[in-house]
Design an enzyme around this catalytic site. Structure first.
Site, mmCIF file in Angstrom:
data_model
loop_
_atom_site.group_PDB
_atom_site.id
_atom_site.type_symbol
_atom_site.label_atom_id
_atom_site.label_comp_id
_atom_site.label_asym_id
_atom_site.label_seq_id
_atom_site.Cartn_x
_atom_site.Cartn_y
_atom_site.Cartn_z
ATOM 1 N N TRP A 1 0.869 -1.193 0.000
ATOM 2 C CA TRP A 1 0.000 0.000 0.000
ATOM 3 C C TRP A 1 0.905 1.242 0.000
ATOM 4 C CZ3 TRP A 1 -2.048 2.671 4.862
ATOM 5 C CH2 TRP A 1 -3.039 3.597 4.545
ATOM 6 N N ASP B 1 -0.726 -5.513 9.318
ATOM 7 C CA ASP B 1 -1.741 -4.528 8.932
ATOM 8 C C ASP B 1 -3.010 -5.291 8.556
ATOM 9 O OD1 ASP B 1 -3.332 -2.585 7.909
ATOM 10 O OD2 ASP B 1 -1.852 -1.754 6.532
ATOM 11 N N LYS C 1 -13.319 -0.401 6.414
ATOM 12 C CA LYS C 1 -13.920 -1.176 5.325
ATOM 13 C C LYS C 1 -14.999 -2.124 5.835
ATOM 14 C CE LYS C 1 -10.155 0.480 3.445
ATOM 15 N NZ LYS C 1 -9.806 1.218 2.290
HETATM 16 C C1 LIG Z 1 -3.484 -1.952 3.468
HETATM 17 C C2 LIG Z 1 -4.164 -0.820 4.151
HETATM 18 N N1 LIG Z 1 -3.796 -0.498 5.381
HETATM 19 C C3 LIG Z 1 -4.368 0.501 6.049
HETATM 20 C C4 LIG Z 1 -5.363 1.263 5.475
HETATM 21 C C5 LIG Z 1 -5.907 2.407 6.257
HETATM 22 O O1 LIG Z 1 -7.214 2.374 6.564
HETATM 23 P P1 LIG Z 1 -7.916 3.560 7.339
HETATM 24 O O2 LIG Z 1 -8.787 4.232 6.352
HETATM 25 O O3 LIG Z 1 -8.670 2.878 8.430
HETATM 26 O O4 LIG Z 1 -6.891 4.476 7.880
HETATM 27 C C6 LIG Z 1 -5.785 0.973 4.180
HETATM 28 C C7 LIG Z 1 -6.812 1.783 3.540
HETATM 29 O O5 LIG Z 1 -6.984 1.838 2.355
HETATM 30 C C8 LIG Z 1 -5.172 -0.093 3.499
HETATM 31 O O6 LIG Z 1 -5.522 -0.425 2.262
#
Ligand SMILES: Cc1ncc(COP(=O)(O)O)c(C=O)c1O
Length: 414
Positions: A148, A229, A264
């Site tokens: 990411w 994560d 999500k």
């Molecule tokens: C792999 C990954 N980690 C963390 C997050 C972060 O999510 P949040 O919106 O809860 O900060 C995302 C969001 O797209 C993600 O895809």
């Protein structure tokens, strides 16, 4: 002095001092910037496959019914808007640990885990990185290549050095476990390894349970700290199945950190609700670690926002609401997996040369489509279809209605 200009271009009698005038425009966020461009696109048939947000069959990002019900209860029962404790309410932390490790997990019951409610999964990642850098003196974190895009940015912002371990094979659509483990075996003890619990972003490629066990063994042998994560629990196969990989790792290593998100799986994106969970070798070590996490939080955002966490705690603390949530989450997952199949079938039916069956084997919202940056640009320029330039597509942006148009466009640019 850099970034300071005095009287630039103005008459000397006008005394002006500016810190900001010398700044240059920063580039827009690679993914969120695309959404801004998408919003401005006047084409009524535009399709957004860029940002990682779930869409239903009508292309809307719904508010879950169970969230509405929890909010109704909260509105009726809330008595104050006072600050939350720095790590959030204890019942939230307990509910999070039970979701991650299982309701009857020995790890949870034994007190080796502590949690802090954080502003989203991103907040958890940042607090974890601050804690590791400032309190444990750790310097380096290893991310999968690819990962990411915000991972390296968040970790670097906290002062960590970011390195990569290989993740995908040459096809870009399957895991290369040997290459991954080969690199992990070279990493010096005490480094941190960032792992995606499930629904790997951006590839949708996850290890099997056996592969998770091998990964956990190598992490343990090498003395590496896993930072897991967990942003998509429930989006791959189900709430419990998706947690089996991280749970296997937790069985094999003495310590780990999990950064989880309810953006999500509860659709609570804008409420900013997530958690940092730290597992230590003993309850005493966990309590000490929590005292340091609290200092990192206090000097960052002080204490977490209340509303999103209260929704999650209300749902997870009530068997009927929890069952309703599980059902709604199952429906989201089933829809996304259905779109994977429909995309592969529609491309095949169009007689497209390339085999897109791999898309049906991947999990979560994302897949690497294999589209080149030039093809992505054409999709946007000629068809108002928005995809990240790496070729990552958000499968959740596909619907039965937009599928024919999408597949015709992809076929045209291939
Ligand atoms: C792999 C990954 N980690 C963390 C997050 C972060 O999510 P949040 O919106 O809860 O900060 C995302 C969001 O797209 C993600 O895809």
């Amino acid at each position: 002095m850099r970034g300071v200009s005095i009287n630039r271009g103005r008459p000397p009698h006008e005394k002006v001092f500016s810190m900001f005038e010398a700044l240059e425009m920063a580039p827009p966020d690679a993914i969120l910037g695309l959404t801004e461009a998408f919003k401005k696109d006047p084409n009524p048939d535009k399709i957004n496959l860029a940002v990682g947000v779930y869409k239903d069959a009508t292309g809307k990002t719904p508010i879950l019914q169970v969230v509405r019900e929890a909010e109704k209860r909260l509105l009726e029962s809330e008595t104050n808007k006072s600050y939350l404790p720095i790590p959030g309410p204890p019942e939230y932390g307990t509910a999070v640990r039970q979701l991650l490790f299982g309701r009857y997990s020995a790890l949870v019951a034994g007190g080796r885990g502590v949690s802090a409610q954080t502003p989203g999964g991103t907040g958890a990642l940042r607090v974890a990185a601050d804690f590791l850098k400032q309190k444990t003196g750790r310097d380096r974190i290893w991310c999968s290549k690819p990962t990411w895009a915000n991972h390296p940015a968040v970790f670097r912002a906290a002062g960590l050095t970011v390195d990569n371990y290989p993740y995908l094979d040459a096809s870009g659509t399957a895991l290369d476990l040997d290459a991954m483990l080969g690199t992990l075996r070279q990493i010096p003890a005490g480094d941190i390894v960032c792992l995606h619990a499930c629904c790997h972003n951006p590839s949708g490629v996850d290890p099997t349970l056996e592969q998770w066990a091998e990964i956990g063994q190598v992490l343990n042998e090498q003395g590496l700290l896993p930072l897991v994560d967990f942003a998509y629990q429930g989006f791959a196969e189900g709430l419990e199945i998706d947690a089996t990989g991280p749970r296997r790792v937790a069985d094999l290593v003495p310590e780990l950190i999990v950064c989880s998100s309810f953006s999500k799986n509860f659709g609570l994106y804008a409420e900013r609700v997530g958690a940092l969970t730290l597992v230590a070798e003993s309850p005493a070590n966990a309590a000490i670690a929590l005292s340091h996490l609290k200092r990192c939080i206090r000097t960052n955002y002080s204490n977490p926002p209340k509303h999103g966490g209260a929704i999650v705690a209300t749902v997870l603390g009530d068997d009927a609401l929890r069952a309703q949530w599980t059902e709604e989450l199952d429906a989201m997952r089933t829809r996304v997996n259905g779109m994977r199949q429909l995309f592969a079938d529609t491309m095949r039916a169009r007689g497209v040369d390339r085999d897109f069956a791999f898309i049906t084997r991947q999990r979560g919202m994302f897949s690497f489509s294999g589209l080149t940056p030039e093809q992505v640009d054409r999709l946007r320029g000629e068809f108002s279809i928005y995809v990240v330039r790496s070729g990552r597509v958000n499968v959740a942006g596909m619907t039965a209605r937009n599928m024919p148009r999408l597949c015709a466009a992809v076929a045209a640019v291939l």
